[in-house]
Scaffold this motif. Structure first.
Motif, short mmCIF file in Angstrom:
data_model
loop_
_atom_site.label_atom_id
_atom_site.label_comp_id
_atom_site.label_asym_id
_atom_site.label_seq_id
_atom_site.Cartn_x
_atom_site.Cartn_y
_atom_site.Cartn_z
N SER A 41 -25.92 10.19 -60.69
CA SER A 41 -26.70 9.06 -61.17
C SER A 41 -28.14 9.46 -61.46
O SER A 41 -28.75 10.21 -60.70
N SER A 46 -26.89 8.22 -69.76
CA SER A 46 -27.08 7.05 -70.62
C SER A 46 -28.20 7.28 -71.62
O SER A 46 -28.11 6.88 -72.78
N THR A 47 -29.23 7.94 -71.15
CA THR A 47 -30.36 8.22 -72.03
C THR A 47 -29.90 9.03 -73.24
O THR A 47 -30.25 8.71 -74.38
N HIS A 206 -18.28 8.22 -64.41
CA HIS A 206 -18.49 8.73 -63.06
C HIS A 206 -17.16 9.11 -62.41
O HIS A 206 -17.11 9.55 -61.28
N1 LIG Z 1 -36.21 2.23 -69.44
C1 LIG Z 1 -36.58 3.24 -68.67
N2 LIG Z 1 -37.88 3.46 -68.38
C2 LIG Z 1 -38.27 4.48 -67.62
N3 LIG Z 1 -37.43 5.38 -67.07
C3 LIG Z 1 -36.11 5.23 -67.30
C4 LIG Z 1 -35.62 4.15 -68.12
N4 LIG Z 1 -34.28 4.26 -68.18
C5 LIG Z 1 -33.96 5.32 -67.44
N5 LIG Z 1 -35.04 5.92 -66.92
C6 LIG Z 1 -35.07 7.13 -66.08
O1 LIG Z 1 -34.47 8.19 -66.78
C7 LIG Z 1 -33.62 8.94 -65.96
C8 LIG Z 1 -32.24 8.99 -66.54
O2 LIG Z 1 -31.69 7.69 -66.57
P1 LIG Z 1 -30.26 7.37 -67.17
O3 LIG Z 1 -30.09 5.91 -67.19
O4 LIG Z 1 -30.09 8.08 -68.44
O5 LIG Z 1 -29.32 8.02 -66.05
P2 LIG Z 1 -27.74 8.05 -65.97
O6 LIG Z 1 -27.35 9.45 -65.93
O7 LIG Z 1 -27.15 7.19 -67.01
O8 LIG Z 1 -27.51 7.40 -64.54
P3 LIG Z 1 -26.32 6.43 -64.07
O9 LIG Z 1 -25.16 7.31 -63.83
O10 LIG Z 1 -26.83 5.85 -62.79
O11 LIG Z 1 -26.11 5.42 -65.14
C9 LIG Z 1 -33.66 8.27 -64.58
O12 LIG Z 1 -34.51 9.04 -63.75
C10 LIG Z 1 -34.24 6.93 -64.83
O13 LIG Z 1 -35.05 6.55 -63.75
#
Ligand SMILES: Nc1ncnc2c1ncn2[C@@H]1O[C@H](COP(=O)(O)OP(=O)(O)OP(=O)(O)O)[C@@H](O)[C@H]1O
Ligand SMILES: [Mg+2]
Lengths: 253, 290
Positions: A41, A46-47, A206
């Motif tokens: 996580s 997602s980014t 996941h």
């Molecule tokens: N809108 C936002 N503003 C600032 N930081 C963000 C934002 N969205 C995500 N982040 C940060 O970017 C990083 C990556 O987030 P992301 O949502 O891409 O993770 P993820 O791999 O999809 O996690 P998960 O499995 O929990 O969905 C994290 O550290 C998060 O805190």
């Protein structure tokens, strides 16, 4: 140009304000394949996904470095219209998010605003998309009812049908089954297997078994970096990197 | 033992605060009910078909208040027609388009300050800008514009709240389908926000109908039996009529019943506006539920 790599990212860095969420991502996504993105996580899955259809544009203060090539063209070029990109690269979200409209209007909303107005064509499109998403039999008699009345699993399949109705080339899915029961999950996994004949699918999950079951290639991410990326079978049987192995076997920490 | 007594203490405390909340709700309802009853009781005697449909006669000591009713309806509708579109578009700009930063914050503070400005200031502003500078004269147009500006902050505030209340996932879902931002706002965000916008705007509408100071110099006539034939005519208006009868007339005591009758009509009018807004809201809400 005989190239089956529809999307290519080149040295992509991504920032939320000052925070760097992705570092040096270079990755190719192949046509008519399912690519899975896995990792703990917050690692940036997602980014990355939202980067591929410019959904991150919606967030103030974000910045992209590097190139994201879709059919050879950088989608972050100033003259590229993000609306056009999103029409061709569809997205299904983690939480089902139907509009507070009828089932029928949910499906036809996109195509209608894209200019399709013929009632018969719209009906045919709705039927076709709902059948593709294996929802048709359950809703064919209640197309006029509010989509909010459907169960979570049905809503998610409706969202998939809605995305398919735009006939995109690529379908991005962010943990599409995380809110669903095993039966709905199985249906959606089956659906993904079917869809890859026509679409290129990139899915965040996941669920290790899910990644192993449905994907052709898997990328493992850790703190904004792509640690390992290769054929799913290889990742799950003999990964090159120790971190990947630890994560997959649950010895991560 | 200690546990039990502390539990009892907690129940007692809870009972006390619950009682307090209930009491204040009761006081408010009673005050409102008492006020309405008082107006109704005193005003009802004056109400008749003639009162509602005839102009005043005998130096406004007899006859009806029809021109004032009509004037207030015109002014209120005019103010809504001006403020609602302007307010909603401003709110859309502020919440959906503007980059959230210092500039937007300053604009927001400005809007809030505007809401707190005494209405007589708006009256003078309207006099200066619309009546004198733009040479509209004292007329429906000037009055409606002044009232429109007066209620604009309320409507912007209500619309902003309503727009912010629309789940972000709706916007994302629409944009991800390759629908443009404007279409997304127009087709998804606005319809979802409309009930909230209307609810919040009711306050402004009621205020537009009831204010005296803003129209005193910009639209309201002391007396005119002639009905307006265009937006450039002066009109009588209910709040101003009440003010005139109660302070400036020669027969203040004698016209008490007419004053109360006029108040009752004004209150009734505002309630009707509210009711219409509530009905519109609930039908929209029934259609779009999430
Ligand atoms: N809108 C936002 N503003 C600032 N930081 C963000 C934002 N969205 C995500 N982040 C940060 O970017 C990083 C990556 O987030 P992301 O949502 O891409 O993770 P993820 O791999 O999809 O996690 P998960 O499995 O929990 O969905 C994290 O550290 C998060 O805190
Ligand atoms: Mg995520």
């Amino acid at each position: 140009m005989e190239d089956n790599r529809v999307i290519k990212t080149k040295d992509v860095n991504f920032y939320y304000g000052k925070f760097r969420a992705l570092t040096d991502i270079s990755m190719d996504f192949e046509k008519n394949r399912v690519t899975a993105l896995i990792g703990p996580s917050g690692c940036g899955k997602s980014t990355l996904l939202r980067l591929l259809n410019r959904m991150n544009d919606l967030i103030d203060g974000t910045r992209v470095e590097g190139e994201v090539l879709f059919e050879g063209k950088n989608i972050y070029d100033p003259e590229v219209d993000p609306v056009e990109i999103r029409r061709r690269i569809g997205m299904v979200f983690q939480k089902p998010n139907p509009f507070p409209k009828s089932i029928f209007s949910n499906i036809t909303y996109g195509p209608r605003l894209a200019g399709l107005s013929d009632r018969v064509e719209l009906e045919a499109l709705a039927e076709q998309s709902l059948k593709q998403a294996v929802l048709w039999d359950e809703v064919k008699d209640i197309l006029g009812q509010s989509a909010m009345m459907l169960s979570g699993g049905q809503q998610q399949r409706l969202c998939i049908a809605r995305a398919l109705a735009m006939k995109p080339d690529v379908l991005l899915m962010d943990e599409p089954t995380s809110a669903l029961d095993p039966i709905s999950t199985a249906k959606i996994e089956e659906l993904i297997q079917d869809l890859k004949r026509q679409y290129t699918i990139i899915i965040v999950t996941h669920n290790m078994q899910q990644a192993a079951r449905i994907s052709d290639k898997t990328g493992f991410f850790y703190i904004g970096k792509l640690i390992e990326y290769s054929a799913t079978e290889k990742i799950f049987t003999r990964p090159d990197v120790k971190q990947t192995e630890d994560y997959i076997t649950g010895r991560f920490g | 033992m200690a546990l039990q007594s502390s539990m009892r203490w907690r129940y007692l405390k809870e009972g006390f605060f619950f009682g307090l909340v209930r009491l204040s709700a009761f006081v408010i309802t009673a005050a409102l009910g008492g006020l309405l009853f008082y107006i109704f009781f005193n005003g009802l005697g004056a109400i008749s078909w003639g009162f509602l449909t005839l102009p005043p006669t005998d130096s406004m000591t007899k006859g009806g208040i029809m021109p004032a009713i009509l004037g207030t309806v015109y002014l209120t509708l005019g103010a809504i027609a001006i403020a609602l579109p302007l307010g909603i578009t401003s709110a859309i700009y502020l919440t959906e388009y503007a980059r959230q930063g210092p500039l937007v914050r300053v604009i927001r503070i400005g809007v809030n300050c505007l809401a707190g400005v005494p209405s007589i200031v708006f009256g003078l502003f309207g006099l200066g800008l619309f009546v004198v500078f733009l040479q509209f004269g004292s007329c429906i147009l000037s009055g409606a514009l002044t009232l429109g500006i007066l209620i604009l902050p309320t409507i912007i505030g209500a619309s902003e709240e309503a727009l912010k209340g629309v789940p972000q996932t709706f916007r994302e879902a629409s944009l991800a389908l390759g629908v443009s931002k404007w279409q997304t706002i127009y087709r998804i965000v606005l319809p979802s926000a409309m009930p909230g916008i209307l609810t919040g705007s009711i306050l402004g509408i009621g205020r537009a109908a009831g204010e005296t100071a803003p129209i005193m110099f910009t639209a309201a006539a002391f007396f005119t039996a002639k009905l307006p034939s265009s937006i450039f005519d002066e009109v009588m208006a209910l709040p101003f009529h009440i003010y005139v009868l109660a302070t400036a007339g020669t027969h203040i005591e004698a016209t008490r019943p007419i004053q109360f009758g006029t108040v009752l009509v004004l209150v009734g009018l505002v309630l009707v506006v509210d009711l219409v807004a509530i009905i519109i809201r609930s039908t929209i809400r029934k259609r779009k539920r999430w």
